[in-house]
Enzyme design. Structure first.
Site, PDB file in Angstrom:
ATOM      1  N   GLU A 417      15.031  17.758   7.966  1.00  0.00           N
ATOM      2  CA  GLU A 417      14.549  16.690   9.415  1.00  0.00           C
ATOM      3  C   GLU A 417      14.895  15.622   8.306  1.00  0.00           C
ATOM      4  O   GLU A 417      14.111  14.726   7.181  1.00  0.00           O
ATOM      5  CB  GLU A 417      12.982  17.019   8.921  1.00  0.00           C
ATOM      6  N   GLY A 419      14.848  12.728  10.261  1.00  0.00           N
ATOM      7  CA  GLY A 419      14.029  11.176  11.411  1.00  0.00           C
ATOM      8  C   GLY A 419      12.998  10.515  10.585  1.00  0.00           C
ATOM      9  O   GLY A 419      12.918  12.175   9.761  1.00  0.00           O
ATOM     10  N   ALA A 625       9.876   5.173   4.095  1.00  0.00           N
ATOM     11  CA  ALA A 625      10.904   6.567   3.760  1.00  0.00           C
ATOM     12  C   ALA A 625      10.838   7.379   3.961  1.00  0.00           C
ATOM     13  O   ALA A 625       9.267   7.783   4.178  1.00  0.00           O
ATOM     14  CB  ALA A 625      11.514   5.857   1.901  1.00  0.00           C
ATOM     15  N   LYS A 626      11.896   8.952   4.257  1.00  0.00           N
ATOM     16  CA  LYS A 626      11.293   9.929   4.630  1.00  0.00           C
ATOM     17  C   LYS A 626      10.565  10.287   3.321  1.00  0.00           C
ATOM     18  O   LYS A 626       9.227  11.466   4.332  1.00  0.00           O
ATOM     19  CB  LYS A 626      12.768  10.284   4.610  1.00  0.00           C
ATOM     20  N   SER A 627      11.127  10.436   2.406  1.00  0.00           N
ATOM     21  CA  SER A 627      10.035  11.018   0.989  1.00  0.00           C
ATOM     22  C   SER A 627       9.141  10.359   0.677  1.00  0.00           C
ATOM     23  O   SER A 627      10.340   9.824  -0.489  1.00  0.00           O
ATOM     24  CB  SER A 627      11.034  12.227   0.475  1.00  0.00           C
TER      25      SER A 627
END
EC number: 2.6.1.16
Length: 631
Positions: A417, A419, A625-627
């Site tokens: 994933e 996005g 941020a994604k993570s």
């Protein structure tokens, strides 16, 4: 550079690269903004920017504003170069000490103290690995580090504590990265470092040591089944759009091997799951953001399907209060990446409680003194011999930190994933939770075969229901045009649709920057009604259930005050008879499990198309941020 491009989805504000050339001279290029800006600066150099060893980074500002001086890599005395994910919590103390020793600072970051500390230790030892090992003893906080030095031109040192770090195993070449996806073009074989690991890489060897003992440790090489095309856009304009449309297949993959025509397979949670589930008296779900909303939906399901208490909590709140933990509680942690810092820390806190063998342990912040722990460490109503606090992690990334810490692991198989705004991860988390709660109810004889078969059948219909929901895209695109000049929106839902409303509001604010709130529809008179006027879009979720008539009354309250109503309703409902409402009719199968998942798909599409109209960066919204690997 290709590795940096593949990490763009994580969110960043600057980037940089440092290389050692054939003569072991250190060269660095940094730029603010997108990686394209870094590429342009490299292309504009008078001399070729080449080398056989290097480090590069995309920075998301924590300490210091986005600027070239604050961008990574950081260099000390043109001898040591460092890239860093995480936060050095005691950097101010280290900085004062280093300033007193004559070191000069060119940035506002916490990372620069790392470069200085390693350089300082290199003056005592000419071995980079030894210098890094000594330096790590000074750092408090979280880090994933990549370090190189001119005096050790054939060596790259990596260290991990709290932030993910993976080694890519090649032939005559080795790599480090914070994410497997960055290295897929060059290898599919990986070593996943654990907390406290320090790795020393050259072209022909990999050695891993424990920072605590200094001794060599072995970590297995894992083969990844991911491929480069899994993270390509294909025909889609954005990753978010691609991932929204991947959800039917993601659900199929998550259910595969875990369900039959009329049964849920308890063994899909692991060989010890049945014994663990049999002893559970309550469930405690810990998560952040979108995963927290999945837990909120599961709370309704737990009470309905299993009939046992369920508590859902934001991980960052759980960590810093004194929770009273009851024996025989199943702790469920949920994270797409498996590296969410607060969720991981909460799981580690539970494990520490178990090690102390005290049910009802009151936790304290890690920074509290030992005397504080002694004063507040016990609140036990059961014997330590009876302690039973099993843990389960629901995650999308195998070999992540979360999966290594839990007793049971359920992988969602959503695929990569990219996005930042989570879509298919959320849907598959809901599927995983539905399987979990049904499994517990089955083991404890709290639901009969007929209800289990009904749930299994509903889950098997989900891919088709999601596909049908995706068919409303053109209709939703037209509705989204009403948001072109809007700055605020209100989402309403009842029952399981309340957390779905929360998720819809979160998606809208994440990617379109419209301020959005969500409320239980019955709470309108307790405050939100004051906000309603002709400029305020109100989005309501109206499934065909026993709360529909109550919801209709709430919608009339909005209508009477001139609010712009957008209603997502079941195809068999009659709200569409209200000419003043804009209505999208969906086929939801009416089920308590399938309905919230199906309606969420419609809200994902709404947020996506509103963001397009607003002209925002859909995949990489500002400041996110994604993570989230730091607190």
């Amino acid at each position: 550079m290709e590795g940096l491009r593949r990490l763009e989805y994580r969110g960043y504000d600057s980037s940089g690269m440092a290389l050692l050339d054939a003569d072991a001279n250190l060269h660095r290029v940094r730029a603010i903004g997108k990686i394209k800006q870094l590429e342009n600066k490299v292309d504009a150099l008078d001399e070729p920017f080449t080398g056989q060893i290097g480090i590069a980074h995309t920075r998301w500002a924590t300490h210091g504003i986005p600027s070239e001086n604050n961008a990574h890599p950081h260099i000390c005395n043109n001898k040591v170069a460092v890239v860093h994910n995480g936060i050095i919590e005691n950097y101010q103390t280290l900085k004062h000490k280093q300033l007193a020793a004559g070191y000069k600072f060119t940035s506002e970051t916490d990372t620069e103290v790392v470069a200085h500390e390693i350089f300082d230790n290199l003056t005592e030892s000419d071995d980079l690995l030894d210098a890094v090992m000594q330096s790590l003893k000074s750092f408090e906080g979280a880090y994933a580090l990549g370090v190189m030095a001119t005096d050790n031109p054939d060596t790259l040192v990596a260290a991990r504590k709290g932030s993910p770090l993976v080694i890519g195993v090649g032939i005559g070449e080795h790599f480090i990265a914070s994410d497997v996806s960055a290295l897929l073009p060059v290898t599919q074989n990986f070593i996943f470092l654990e907390d406290g690991d320090v790795a020393c890489l050259s072209r022909d060897r990999i050695e891993i040591f424990s920072v605590l003992t200094g001794e060599r440790v072995e970590r297995p090489i894992k083969h990844s089944n991911l491929n480069i095309t899994a993270v390509e856009l294909g025909k889609h304009r954005h990753y978010m759009h691609k991932e929204i449309f991947e959800q039917p297949q993601a659900v199929i993959d998550t259910l595969e091997g875990r369900i039959t025509q009329d049964q849920i397979l308890v063994s899909s949670f692991g060989p010890t799951a049945e014994a663990i589930f049999a002893s559970v008296n309550r469930i405690h779900i810990i998560a952040c953001g979108t995963s927290y909303h999945a837990g909120m939906v599961a709370k309704y399901w737990t009470e309905d399907i299993v009939g046992i208490p369920c508590q859902v909590e934001v991980a960052s709140e759980f960590r810093y209060r004194n929770p009273v933990i009851e024996n025989h509680t199943l702790f469920v942690t949920i994270s797409q990446s498996g590296e969410t810092a607060d969720t991981l820390a909460a799981l580690q806190q539970i494990n520490a409680m178990r090690q102390n063998k005290t049910a009802g342990l009151r936790s304290r912040r890690a920074s509290d003194t030992q005397s504080d722990h002694q004063d507040n460490s016990t609140l036990s109503s059961t014997s330590s011999d009876a302690l039973n606090l099993p843990t389960l992690s629901i995650c999308n990334v195998a070999e992540s930190s979360l999966t290594r810490e839990a007793d049971l692991v359920f992988l969602t198989h959503a695929g990569p994933e990219i996005g930042v705004a989570s879509t298919k991860a959320f849907t598959t988390q809901l599927v995983a939770l539905a399987l979990l709660l049904t499994s517990i109810g089955k083991v404890q004889n709290r639901l009969d075969d007929g209800r289990e078969a009904m749930i299994a059948g509903g889950l098997q219909k989900l891919p088709n229901l999601i596909t049908m929901a995706l068919g409303h895209e053109d209709e939703i695109r037209r509705i989204s045009e009403d948001f072109a000049d809007k700055q605020h929106a209100l989402f309403l839902g009842r029952g399981t649709m309340y957390p779905i409303a929360l998720e819809g509001a979160l998606k809208l604010k994440e990617i379109s920057y419209i301020h959005a709130e969500a409320y239980p529809a019955g709470e309108l008179k307790h405050g939100p009604l004051a906000l309603i006027d002709e400029t305020m879009p109100v989005i309501a979720i109206a499934p065909l259930d026993d709360l529909l008539e109550k919801l209709k009354s709430n919608l009339q309250e909005v209508k009477a005050r001139g609010g712009q109503m957008i209603v997502f309703e079941d195809e068999r409902s009659d709200i569409s008879s209200e000419n003043s409402f804009k209505v999208v009719k969906a086929t939801t199968n009416v089920g308590r499990i399938t309905a919230p998942i199906t309606y969420n798909i419609l809200l994902q599409l709404l947020s996506y198309h509103v963001a397009l109209i607003k002209g925002t960066d859909v995949d990489q919204p500002r400041n996110l941020a994604k993570s989230v690997t730091v607190e």
